[in-house]
Design an enzyme around this catalytic site. Sequence first.
Site, PDB file in Angstrom:
ATOM      1  N   GLU A 184      -4.704  -6.778  15.151  1.00  0.00           N
ATOM      2  CA  GLU A 184      -4.163  -5.495  14.695  1.00  0.00           C
ATOM      3  C   GLU A 184      -5.246  -4.409  14.777  1.00  0.00           C
ATOM      4  O   GLU A 184      -4.959  -3.247  15.027  1.00  0.00           O
ATOM      5  CB  GLU A 184      -3.618  -5.611  13.263  1.00  0.00           C
ATOM      6  CG  GLU A 184      -2.638  -4.487  12.929  1.00  0.00           C
ATOM      7  CD  GLU A 184      -1.836  -4.750  11.663  1.00  0.00           C
ATOM      8  OE1 GLU A 184      -0.611  -4.747  11.732  1.00  0.00           O
ATOM      9  OE2 GLU A 184      -2.454  -4.945  10.600  1.00  0.00           O
ATOM     10  N   LYS A 210       0.848  -1.201   0.000  1.00  0.00           N
ATOM     11  CA  LYS A 210       0.000   0.000   0.000  1.00  0.00           C
ATOM     12  C   LYS A 210       0.883   1.250   0.000  1.00  0.00           C
ATOM     13  O   LYS A 210       0.674   2.160  -0.792  1.00  0.00           O
ATOM     14  CB  LYS A 210      -0.907  -0.026   1.242  1.00  0.00           C
ATOM     15  CG  LYS A 210      -1.827   1.154   1.339  1.00  0.00           C
ATOM     16  CD  LYS A 210      -2.809   1.005   2.492  1.00  0.00           C
ATOM     17  CE  LYS A 210      -3.556   2.305   2.701  1.00  0.00           C
ATOM     18  NZ  LYS A 210      -4.499   2.246   3.814  1.00  0.00           N
ATOM     19  N   LYS A 263       9.616  -0.878  13.922  1.00  0.00           N
ATOM     20  CA  LYS A 263      10.163  -0.568  12.588  1.00  0.00           C
ATOM     21  C   LYS A 263      11.267   0.474  12.719  1.00  0.00           C
ATOM     22  O   LYS A 263      12.326   0.361  12.120  1.00  0.00           O
ATOM     23  CB  LYS A 263       9.065   0.029  11.700  1.00  0.00           C
ATOM     24  CG  LYS A 263       8.188  -0.958  10.991  1.00  0.00           C
ATOM     25  CD  LYS A 263       7.396  -0.175   9.938  1.00  0.00           C
ATOM     26  CE  LYS A 263       6.161  -0.902   9.504  1.00  0.00           C
ATOM     27  NZ  LYS A 263       5.302  -0.089   8.658  1.00  0.00           N
ATOM     28  N   GLY A 316      -4.875  -1.859   5.097  1.00  0.00           N
ATOM     29  CA  GLY A 316      -4.117  -3.024   4.621  1.00  0.00           C
ATOM     30  C   GLY A 316      -4.815  -4.336   4.894  1.00  0.00           C
ATOM     31  O   GLY A 316      -4.991  -5.176   3.998  1.00  0.00           O
ATOM     32  N   ARG A 317      -5.265  -4.546   6.132  1.00  0.00           N
ATOM     33  CA  ARG A 317      -5.877  -5.843   6.476  1.00  0.00           C
ATOM     34  C   ARG A 317      -7.304  -5.969   5.958  1.00  0.00           C
ATOM     35  O   ARG A 317      -7.948  -6.997   6.153  1.00  0.00           O
ATOM     36  CB  ARG A 317      -5.801  -6.080   7.985  1.00  0.00           C
ATOM     37  CG  ARG A 317      -6.412  -4.992   8.823  1.00  0.00           C
ATOM     38  CD  ARG A 317      -5.982  -5.094  10.280  1.00  0.00           C
ATOM     39  NE  ARG A 317      -6.397  -3.943  11.070  1.00  0.00           N
ATOM     40  CZ  ARG A 317      -5.743  -2.781  11.123  1.00  0.00           C
ATOM     41  NH1 ARG A 317      -4.658  -2.608  10.422  1.00  0.00           N
ATOM     42  NH2 ARG A 317      -6.181  -1.794  11.877  1.00  0.00           N
ATOM     43  N   GLU A 342      10.622  -4.868   4.247  1.00  0.00           N
ATOM     44  CA  GLU A 342      10.630  -6.294   3.895  1.00  0.00           C
ATOM     45  C   GLU A 342      10.298  -6.475   2.416  1.00  0.00           C
ATOM     46  O   GLU A 342      10.980  -7.184   1.674  1.00  0.00           O
ATOM     47  CB  GLU A 342       9.585  -7.061   4.730  1.00  0.00           C
ATOM     48  CG  GLU A 342       9.911  -7.219   6.193  1.00  0.00           C
ATOM     49  CD  GLU A 342       9.442  -6.046   7.050  1.00  0.00           C
ATOM     50  OE1 GLU A 342       9.187  -4.951   6.484  1.00  0.00           O
ATOM     51  OE2 GLU A 342       9.361  -6.220   8.278  1.00  0.00           O
ATOM     52  N   HIS A 391      -3.915 -33.764  18.593  1.00  0.00           N
ATOM     53  CA  HIS A 391      -2.790 -34.615  19.005  1.00  0.00           C
ATOM     54  C   HIS A 391      -1.621 -33.769  19.489  1.00  0.00           C
ATOM     55  O   HIS A 391      -0.488 -34.243  19.528  1.00  0.00           O
ATOM     56  CB  HIS A 391      -2.379 -35.521  17.831  1.00  0.00           C
ATOM     57  CG  HIS A 391      -3.510 -36.412  17.421  1.00  0.00           C
ATOM     58  ND1 HIS A 391      -3.686 -37.680  17.920  1.00  0.00           N
ATOM     59  CD2 HIS A 391      -4.576 -36.169  16.621  1.00  0.00           C
ATOM     60  CE1 HIS A 391      -4.806 -38.195  17.417  1.00  0.00           C
ATOM     61  NE2 HIS A 391      -5.368 -37.296  16.622  1.00  0.00           N
TER      62      HIS A 391
HETATM   63  C1  G6Q Z   1      -2.505  -3.800   7.835  1.00  0.00           C
HETATM   64  C2  G6Q Z   1      -1.273  -3.219   8.286  1.00  0.00           C
HETATM   65  C3  G6Q Z   1      -0.026  -3.952   7.843  1.00  0.00           C
HETATM   66  C4  G6Q Z   1       0.380  -3.671   6.405  1.00  0.00           C
HETATM   67  C5  G6Q Z   1       1.806  -4.162   6.183  1.00  0.00           C
HETATM   68  C6  G6Q Z   1       2.271  -3.952   4.782  1.00  0.00           C
HETATM   69  O1  G6Q Z   1      -3.583  -3.335   8.037  1.00  0.00           O
HETATM   70  O2  G6Q Z   1      -1.232  -1.881   7.952  1.00  0.00           O
HETATM   71  O3  G6Q Z   1      -0.133  -5.330   8.028  1.00  0.00           O
HETATM   72  O4  G6Q Z   1      -0.499  -4.289   5.532  1.00  0.00           O
HETATM   73  O5  G6Q Z   1       2.657  -3.494   7.086  1.00  0.00           O
HETATM   74  O6  G6Q Z   1       2.179  -2.611   4.429  1.00  0.00           O
HETATM   75  P1  G6Q Z   1       2.294  -2.155   2.930  1.00  0.00           P
HETATM   76  O7  G6Q Z   1       1.160  -2.760   2.177  1.00  0.00           O
HETATM   77  O8  G6Q Z   1       2.251  -0.674   2.947  1.00  0.00           O
HETATM   78  O9  G6Q Z   1       3.609  -2.690   2.426  1.00  0.00           O
END
Ligand code: G6Q
Length: 544
Positions: A350, A202, A509, A264-265, A208, A381
């Site tokens: 989150e 986003k 971060k 994002g989520r 990463e 198990h």
């Molecule tokens: C979700 C969070 C988080 C995000 C990641 C990746 O709601 O904001 O999980 O999706 O940190 O972020 P980017 O999509 O910006 O790389």
Amino acid sequence: MDKFKTTEALRTKAEQMKSQHIRELFEDENRFTEFSRQFEGLLFDFSKSKVDAEVLDLLESLAGEAKLQQGIADLFAGKEVNNTENRPALHMALRSAEPSYRIDGGEDVKPLILAEEQKFAKFVNNVRSGKWKGHTGKPIKTIVNIGIGGSDLGPKMVCQALKPNSNQQLRMRFISSIDANHVFPILTVCDPETTLFIVESKTFGTEETLTNANTCRGWLLSSMSNDASAVAKHFVAVTTNIEKARAFGIDPRNMFGFWDWVGGRYSVWSAIGLPIALSLGMEQFKEFQAGAAAMDSHFKTAPIKKNLPALLGLLGVWNQNFLEYKTHAILPYDEYLRWFPDYLQQLEMESNGKSVNKGGQPIDYKTCPILWGGQGNNGQHAFYQLLHQGTRYVFHEFFAPVEATNPMGDHHLKLLANCLAQSEALMKGRTAEEAREAMKAEGLSDSEIERLVPFRSFAGDKPSHTFLYKELTPRLLGSLIALYEHKTFTQGWIWDINSFDQWGVELGKQMCKRLQPILSGDVSADNLDASTKGLINYTLENRD
Ligand code: G6Q
């Protein structure tokens, strides 16, 4: 939550119900009918939990006092429910079949969504039909999604869940962690000529994802004589930050956008769902969205006691804040839902893992419980021992398909029997007398029986919800995810917290950026705390 008058009544009721065994509640023969609901092909049974008609009445009053219906209306109307980032949360607009969808009575976002969707659909059809060719002229066979958190868990969970519906010609792979041990094994089984990378971010600023994308680009170029023009045929991006994606080297024609009002989520319905559409095709992707849209209309219109997301959220509040179950186990008896516990973990923890209210005041009640879980039959198990006889109060949520996806002998019947037996055993337990009877039948001596009774008795009274569905179709999965999104919203609303921000991920971060030069040995570790310094020194002394 003390500001609600109903809270006191719920507390009193909870004290009474804590000492009432769930088994006793089943003296009411209509219990299953009264405490289960259906939505399209989904059955939700909450009769094996500590609820009765009075609890439902009180939860309905709580929702009334908290003006939940107003909250739902605000959410759908595009009001600024994400007050710390000054944004609405409008993921519902992405899946709505309505011709227009306005942000708080202003801008209509539907034309933006439809334009992006057209571009997206064209790309999906081109890749799936083989019209889109790699740099050396070969069609794409492997899709590698590079993204993390909300840009990974949704597409990965859905691609796995709907694998039986997918185009088996495209292999789907997901790279998320910065750990090279995640990237390396995936690249070793990919053919650069037939691999397409989707960089999903986003912000297009996530370390990463950018590190992994750079590594994958280097890997691609090294097999294409470093011809930079190959990137355009093997890399596309999904982002809200076109400038940053362009700076990374992605051609804007290969970018798919979404907007800051999609968290994002909550973004699996947007172009972040590209891997899903590539795997299933546009028609099934639209069915997936339609399932969620159906749950949206239900959430907007159904009265509280019949409203699945509202009910699930309120029951969660009851179990967490009043009955005080400490953790929430997600237990799918469905291999295809393997990533569902991880997905819900992010969605709920989150969103609602917060300790200040929307006004920034610290709160003195519990918010999101710890969600965890795993494939149920394997769990039996492993960790189920604690669920049956441990000292922790866990709430359980089971999921199982009625039909076998891959019918083989009596596998499915046994799988279902296991699932249903577990919720039954957790609820009923086994009294000392029943344990004695069972051991007598096994032929154990009286003294042995008495010695073993404490170990072979089960207190029971362990609550659960069970979701059954005929089969995991795209539509059903869409509804199921939207159900949990709105459950999460309901809880956030009752707890008076903002479910749509995630400031908690920031601190680590920033600290990580500060530690990198220290770990490289370029900057001294002297200003760090003794533990971090000790760990860094150990690393510096022990690496080659
Ligand atoms: C979700 C969070 C988080 C995000 C990641 C990746 O709601 O904001 O999980 O999706 O940190 O972020 P980017 O999509 O910006 O790389």
